[in-house]
Design an enzyme around this catalytic site. Structure first.
Site, PDB file in Angstrom:
ATOM      1  N   CYS A   1      13.246  11.377   6.843  1.00 35.98           N
ATOM      2  CA  CYS A   1      13.339  10.870   8.223  1.00 35.98           C
ATOM      3  C   CYS A   1      14.752  11.015   8.753  1.00 35.98           C
ATOM      4  O   CYS A   1      14.973  10.934   9.954  1.00 35.98           O
ATOM      5  CB  CYS A   1      12.918   9.417   8.278  1.00 35.98           C
ATOM      6  SG  CYS A   1      13.992   8.379   7.306  1.00 35.98           S
TER       7      CYS A   1
ATOM      8  N   LYS B   1       0.866  -1.196   0.000  1.00 37.28           N
ATOM      9  CA  LYS B   1       0.000   0.000   0.000  1.00 37.28           C
ATOM     10  C   LYS B   1       0.892   1.232   0.000  1.00 37.28           C
ATOM     11  O   LYS B   1       1.544   1.538   0.998  1.00 37.28           O
ATOM     12  CB  LYS B   1      -0.905   0.043   1.232  1.00 37.28           C
ATOM     13  CG  LYS B   1      -1.985   1.118   1.066  1.00 37.28           C
ATOM     14  CD  LYS B   1      -2.666   1.503   2.362  1.00 37.28           C
ATOM     15  CE  LYS B   1      -1.957   2.610   3.081  1.00 37.28           C
ATOM     16  NZ  LYS B   1      -1.911   3.900   2.364  1.00 37.28           N
TER      17      LYS B   1
HETATM   18  P1  NAD Z   1       1.921   8.336   8.139  1.00 39.71           P
HETATM   19  O1  NAD Z   1       2.155   7.527   9.366  1.00 39.71           O
HETATM   20  O2  NAD Z   1       0.900   9.393   8.165  1.00 39.71           O
HETATM   21  O3  NAD Z   1       1.513   7.342   6.939  1.00 39.71           O
HETATM   22  C1  NAD Z   1       2.274   6.195   6.653  1.00 39.71           C
HETATM   23  C2  NAD Z   1       1.342   5.105   6.140  1.00 39.71           C
HETATM   24  O4  NAD Z   1       0.489   4.677   7.195  1.00 39.71           O
HETATM   25  C3  NAD Z   1       0.446   5.566   5.015  1.00 39.71           C
HETATM   26  O5  NAD Z   1       0.391   4.543   4.051  1.00 39.71           O
HETATM   27  C4  NAD Z   1      -0.900   5.808   5.690  1.00 39.71           C
HETATM   28  O6  NAD Z   1      -1.983   5.559   4.846  1.00 39.71           O
HETATM   29  C5  NAD Z   1      -0.877   4.839   6.842  1.00 39.71           C
HETATM   30  N1  NAD Z   1      -1.554   5.334   8.040  1.00 39.71           N
HETATM   31  C6  NAD Z   1      -1.513   6.588   8.537  1.00 39.71           C
HETATM   32  N2  NAD Z   1      -2.189   6.660   9.693  1.00 39.71           N
HETATM   33  C7  NAD Z   1      -2.669   5.428   9.944  1.00 39.71           C
HETATM   34  C8  NAD Z   1      -3.420   4.857  10.995  1.00 39.71           C
HETATM   35  N3  NAD Z   1      -3.847   5.569  12.046  1.00 39.71           N
HETATM   36  N4  NAD Z   1      -3.764   3.555  10.917  1.00 39.71           N
HETATM   37  C9  NAD Z   1      -3.339   2.801   9.887  1.00 39.71           C
HETATM   38  N5  NAD Z   1      -2.604   3.290   8.859  1.00 39.71           N
HETATM   39  C10 NAD Z   1      -2.260   4.579   8.883  1.00 39.71           C
HETATM   40  O7  NAD Z   1       3.350   8.899   7.706  1.00 39.71           O
HETATM   41  P2  NAD Z   1       3.684   9.930   6.543  1.00 39.71           P
HETATM   42  O8  NAD Z   1       3.217  11.290   6.927  1.00 39.71           O
HETATM   43  O9  NAD Z   1       3.253   9.385   5.230  1.00 39.71           O
HETATM   44  O10 NAD Z   1       5.281   9.903   6.556  1.00 39.71           O
HETATM   45  C11 NAD Z   1       6.064  10.764   7.334  1.00 39.71           C
HETATM   46  C12 NAD Z   1       6.548  10.053   8.577  1.00 39.71           C
HETATM   47  O11 NAD Z   1       7.267   8.877   8.213  1.00 39.71           O
HETATM   48  C13 NAD Z   1       7.525  10.897   9.384  1.00 39.71           C
HETATM   49  O12 NAD Z   1       7.240  10.721  10.747  1.00 39.71           O
HETATM   50  C14 NAD Z   1       8.879  10.305   9.028  1.00 39.71           C
HETATM   51  O13 NAD Z   1       9.878  10.485  10.007  1.00 39.71           O
HETATM   52  C15 NAD Z   1       8.516   8.858   8.886  1.00 39.71           C
HETATM   53  N6  NAD Z   1       9.514   8.157   8.102  1.00 39.71           N
HETATM   54  C16 NAD Z   1      10.386   7.357   8.769  1.00 39.71           C
HETATM   55  C17 NAD Z   1      11.383   6.710   8.068  1.00 39.71           C
HETATM   56  C18 NAD Z   1      12.364   5.852   8.801  1.00 39.71           C
HETATM   57  O14 NAD Z   1      13.052   5.074   8.160  1.00 39.71           O
HETATM   58  N7  NAD Z   1      12.468   5.950  10.113  1.00 39.71           N
HETATM   59  C19 NAD Z   1      11.482   6.851   6.685  1.00 39.71           C
HETATM   60  C20 NAD Z   1      10.548   7.678   6.028  1.00 39.71           C
HETATM   61  C21 NAD Z   1       9.560   8.320   6.747  1.00 39.71           C
END
Ligand code: NAD
Length: 522
Positions: free
Chosen positions: A303, A195
């Protein structure tokens, strides 16, 4: 329907321009190597962050469609897992070369939907491509171990795929993160339901199209869409054996808990607040350039972005020079030549970033460079936040505690290296940290004492290449970081070890009476 008919041709669906698309197409899903249009009535609108023009609509897929995707992956598993590793490797070679051929097309989709500059989007593709290249060494990774443990007796290990893997991806690396999962999960014999982020699914759709062209059999890689409900559907399916998640703490901690509760393996990389320690003995110009690039590149939406600069002792006097360097950056739409950083992903994200900047002001910090209110002339409707530098920040402030995920650098002053190390270790997150110094002894002290997973010594963004693994720490991972992405640990995550002990005795030494006590080796 063909990929071209649903995704549009390269020049129309992913043009290297921010011009309004006259007839935006809905994003299809991908099952059994076919693109299909969802029957859902509910869609998420994806806009070009530089203009807020509509690019595509992403369906909130129905339960029936999601179930079909899971079944497709389940059906494909029995033959894919038995396909020889050499045959899987040949497909991976073709996948690598197709990603290279489609590099610009992938990058263009990222710039259009996510907003980062085209040059940076090419880097996003490269980092994913490198995982696929490393996965071509699958036969080496999959080898087991063997030892003659006693007379006529040997023990050997086999690595076996788990089954169907779910991958749930964030918006900020639309190619790199899907490719952190697809190559390792599939070379090891698993099948997948992926996804992408609902905010920028385009790169994942191109990767699906290329997977089919590379020769992945139908069902090995499926791509579905949606948000919470789709994720819950995947987590709760008994068919899914493991979940790879990258994203925010809020989603990741929830997914880790719910997925683990049903006995699934879950790897989850989460948020960050990465610090840079700037020692007075460092190469000043190189360090300031590195910090500007790592704080503001991709508009701070990485990140591993450096979001906290810790000036140690006299280095605090370089703040003005840092501001001057940040002021030279060109904030513009991602396809504009010479743009250093693009817009942030959505208007909501811009509002959140601006409110965190405002909170710093209220809490007594100083905004030395304020990027609020900036608009490039040609793109007045984009989600613009220009580089922002906040000084006199304290640990109790919201702008220090929270991940801002925008082009905002918060600056803290400390008097000693030890105080800097304590500050970093006091932060909840532990994705990365960097030090700038010319002293090996100082660097070594930093290396030994910092509680973060990925350290840079005169390197601002120390993301490991895929022959290593991505090793976040503390609150930046769920489950204590036991399962990391790619490299040998990535192969461990996607495989189950089977250990076989066998005995082939000659007739003369076969005992005539059964021995019931455990063998003692004597
Ligand atoms: P997000 O958590 O909003 O979304 C990530 C995924 O989870 C999406 O596919 C979304 O549809 C799903 N999702 C969101 N909320 C959900 C919930 N409550 N229940 C189930 N699924 C849910 O993250 P984002 O805004 O897309 O990405 C940014 C974040 O990702 C930042 O916090 C960043 O630091 C982190 N990130 C971390 C790394 C790492 O390797 N540590 C790498 C890239 C991004």
């Amino acid at each position: 329907p063909t990929a071209a008919s649903l995704l549009g041709s390269t020049s129309t669906h992913f043009p290297q321009t921010h011009e309004k698309i006259s007839d935006p197409k809905d994003t299809p899903y991908f099952i059994d190597n076919e693109f299909r249009l969802s029957q859902s009535k509910n869609f998420i609108l994806v806009h070009d962050p530089a203009t807020n023009n509509l690019v595509t609509r992403v369906p909130m897929m129905t339960s029936d469609e999601l179930q079909l995707a899971i079944e497709s992956a389940q059906n494909a598993f029995s033959s894919w897992s038995k396909t020889s590793i050499i045959a899987r490797q040949q497909i991976m070679f073709r996948y690598v070369s197709l990603i290279k051929e489609n590099w610009d097309r992938l990058a263009a989709s990222i710039t259009l939907e996510q907003g980062k500059t085209f040059a940076d989007a090419r880097g996003d593709v490269l980092r994913g491509l490198q995982v696929a290249e490393a996965a071509c060494a699958g036969p080496e990774y999959m080898k087991g171990e063997i030892l003659e443990v006693a007379k006529d007796m040997e023990t050997r290990t086999y690595r076996e795929p788990l089954g169907v893997i779910a991958a749930i991806c964030p918006f900020n690396f639309p190619a790199m993160i899907p490719l952190s999962c697809i190559p390792i999960a599939t070379i090891t014999g698993n099948t997948m339901v992926l996804k992408p982020s609902e905010r920028d699914p385009g790169a994942a759709m191109i990767l699906a199209e290329l997977a089919e062209k590379a020769g992945f059999p139908k069902g090995v890689i499926n791509v579905v869409h949606g948000t919470h409900d789709t994720v819950n559907f995947l987590i709760d399916s008994p068919v899914i054996k493991a979940i790879s998640f990258v994203g925010s703490n809020k989603a990741g901690e929830y997914i880790f808990t719910r997925g683990s509760a049903t006995g699934k393996r879950v790897q989850a990389n989460l948020g960050a607040k990465n610090h840079a320690l700037i020692m007075p003995d460092c190469d000043k110009e190189a360090a300031l350039d590195a910090i500007v690039s790592a704080a503001f590149g991709a508009a701070g939406q990485r990140c591993m972005a450096l979001s906290v600069a810790v000036f140690v002792g006299e280095s605090r006097q370089w703040l003005d020079e840092l501001v001057q360097k940040a002021k030279t950056l060109r904030v513009d739409a991602g396809f504009e030549h010479g743009a250093d950083l693009g817009p942030v992903v959505t208007p909501e994200s811009k509002a959140r970033i601006e409110s965190l900047i405002a909170s710093a002001q209220v809490e007594g910090a100083h905004i030395l460079l304020d990027g609020r209110g900036y608009k490039p002339e040609k793109y007045p409707n984009g989600n613009w936040v220009a580089p922002t530098i906040i000084t006199d920040v304290r640990q109790s402030m919201q702008c220090y505690k929270e991940e801002i995920f925008g082009p905002v650098l918060v600056c803290v002053n400390v008097d000693t290296l030890e105080a800097g190390i304590d500050l970093i270790n006091g932060n909840d997150y532990g994705n990365g940290a960097a030090i700038f110094t010319s002293s090996g002894a100082v660097a070594e002290k930093f290396r030994r004492n910092i509680e973060a997973g990925q350290l840079g010594i005169n390197v601002p963004i120390p993301v490991p290449l895929p022959m290593f693994s991505f090793t976040g720490n503390k609150k930046s991972v769920a489950g204590g970081g036991a399962s990391t992405f790619y490299g040998k640990p990535g192969v461990n995550f996607y495989t189950q070890l089977k250990t076989v002990t066998s005995k082939w005795s000659s007739a003369s030494i076969v005992p005539t009476k059964a021995v019931l006590s455990m063998p003692t080796g004597s």
